[in-house]
Design a protein around this motif. Sequence first.
Motif, PDB file in Angstrom:
ATOM      1  N   LYS A 134       0.825  -1.222   0.000  1.00  0.00           N
ATOM      2  CA  LYS A 134       0.000   0.000   0.000  1.00  0.00           C
ATOM      3  C   LYS A 134       0.851   1.260   0.000  1.00  0.00           C
ATOM      4  CE  LYS A 134      -0.436   0.325   4.996  1.00  0.00           C
ATOM      5  NZ  LYS A 134      -1.313   0.678   6.098  1.00  0.00           N
ATOM      6  N   GLU A 135       2.151   1.119  -0.343  1.00  0.00           N
ATOM      7  CA  GLU A 135       3.087   2.234  -0.172  1.00  0.00           C
ATOM      8  C   GLU A 135       3.001   3.303  -1.252  1.00  0.00           C
ATOM      9  OE1 GLU A 135       4.667   2.272   2.672  1.00  0.00           O
ATOM     10  OE2 GLU A 135       3.678   0.349   3.039  1.00  0.00           O
ATOM     11  N   ARG A 136       2.445   2.983  -2.397  1.00  0.00           N
ATOM     12  CA  ARG A 136       2.420   3.947  -3.500  1.00  0.00           C
ATOM     13  C   ARG A 136       1.022   4.085  -4.102  1.00  0.00           C
ATOM     14  NH1 ARG A 136       6.145   5.764  -1.611  1.00  0.00           N
ATOM     15  NH2 ARG A 136       8.332   5.764  -2.250  1.00  0.00           N
ATOM     16  N   PRO A 137       0.079   4.660  -3.336  1.00  0.00           N
ATOM     17  CA  PRO A 137      -1.262   4.858  -3.892  1.00  0.00           C
ATOM     18  C   PRO A 137      -1.212   5.905  -5.014  1.00  0.00           C
ATOM     19  CG  PRO A 137      -1.056   5.997  -1.787  1.00  0.00           C
ATOM     20  CD  PRO A 137       0.211   5.211  -1.980  1.00  0.00           C
TER      21      PRO A 137
END
Lengths: 454, 184
Positions: B159-162
Amino acid sequence: MKKNLFLIILFYVIFKPSIVFSLVEIDITRGNLDPMPISVSPFFSDKITDENIKKNLNIENLGLEISRVIENNLEKTGLFDAIEKEAFLQKPDIAHLKPRFEDWALIKSQVLITGKVTSKIINEKDYINIEFKLWDVLGAKMVDGFSLTTTPRSWRRIGHKISDKVYERLTGESGYFDTRIIYVAEEGPKTQRIKKLALMDQDGFNTKYITLGSELVLTPRFNPANDKEITYMSYFRNMPRVYIVNLQTGEQKVVGDFRGMTFAPRFSPDGKKLIMSLAKDGNSEIWVRNLETNIQEKLTDHPSIDTSPSYSPDGKFITFNSDRSGYQQIYVMRSDGSKVKRISFGNGIYGTPVWSPRGDLIAFTKLHKGKFFIGVMRTDGTGERLLTENFYQEAPSWSPNGRIIIFYRETKTDEKGQGFSAKLWSIDLTGYNERLVSTETDASDPSWSSLLGN
Amino acid sequence: MNLYKILKNAFLVVIFGLIVTACATKKSVKTTAESSTTTTTKAETKKADPIEKLDALMQGDVYIGSDTVGELASGVPDRVFFATNETILTTASRETLRKQAAWLRQNSDVTVVVEGHADERGTREYNLALGERRANAAKDYLMTYGVSSDRIKVLSYGKERPVDSGSNPLSWSKNRRSVTVKAN
């Protein structure tokens, strides 16, 4: 050379009273609604000491500062209520020598802490000696105390050690103040977060950044057997891998030789092994690597996602989460991978199980009806207790005495996608005393160290 | 070589069979949990977006709009979207991936990274695994359509790069994705 960063203790003298005293005692197994009134007198220092400390640390009144460190620590437990120093009737030097107990009883203080700072020169180097005494005001006697000598710059640690002693003496539990927290410092917009490893004292002071933010870093964790060592995950060269870092030398090495992404690392309680997940070809399994023999071994064998492993304090079991039942649930297995057993059966999904250092509980994150909870359950899955509910929170980590859980919480953004923040919070095992843990930047993924060694 | 291919296809069929049965058993477990989340989700979206508009952008909870979609090459979309907690490719996703595969077959010197992503409604470590699973679902499909595995690297960001910083079902649907990016 780096050794100077850490505390050098030359003397450790404990004044033990002859009779074990039990009048002043606090029960911390329930939420405390009636904090104990306590006075922390500014520590006394002579003129020469003041001049030396001013020269070394540029601090005017170190004795006062030390008393504030202790006060702050004790108040944050929710168990103590520090009385305003303006109300004190007795001067620090005389109080430390022999308190006039009536004066302290008059301002409703049940416990008094006094102390003295003295500068010393040993082998042409500056040191400070800090002496402290813990007094029972109603019983009119000294209950505990010690004297420590250290380098001037380690003065805060002495404040923490004194806090630990007081906490231990009054609650019967071991303390947790002379500890550090490693976490991920975050900056920038939500879609392009810059993340760095950061290390700070438990009370938010002495923050140091371990990485520069040039690559994504996640989930740092202390080695419970060595507070100079951490493990974490880094996207260095776009190869997400688990690393071990020596905080003293800055030396770092990739763990193991795996094809695929390694993540979710944690040390064994003796620090000799590392468990982590390996994701390869669409499947994540849990592996263990022996750091002494460099032998690595796969522990789970299932086409589902198996991750977030954590050892029991005796090293005999591992808890982890798996979606083998269809959704993320918590499992326990023997540390050789045998006897896998699901333990979470409540409504919702369960993740990030972390075994308490006392061994009796597992802390977890739960998602139910669109809300995130931090909770605890017994190691067989019974006795589930939810401590806190919010829009998003996860990643519990235990204080070394197993009384407090630290975790991170993220805010919901508004309609324009603005207003995102991530912060560290702590809560007592009782479910009381929820507190924001102050950090210089936004923060996530906290891990609490053991009590620091020398 | 041929024998190897046959064996491999047989293997894929077996795996597929396993997935189908797994899903079938999963559904029954799911119903209670999902019906409760759907009610809260609907209540939230009503405030933010009119339902009609959402219908055009999401099917179930899979994003079907084009807002964030870039191009791998002219006329070749770079990403596909997933349902919550799922790694199964939708009909639209398979069509996109077939286009990508066709283009990659024509441009045999190109290598790619398939990035796998998850939304913010899951724990960090689980989402890393989920992103890896999604990226591999896309990679496997590209391979089925003739792109060799050594041309495809997989990289999970969890979920680190939305792409969308919103905290609502539509934003989350855009973030549950795998993106095929040229690596050379």
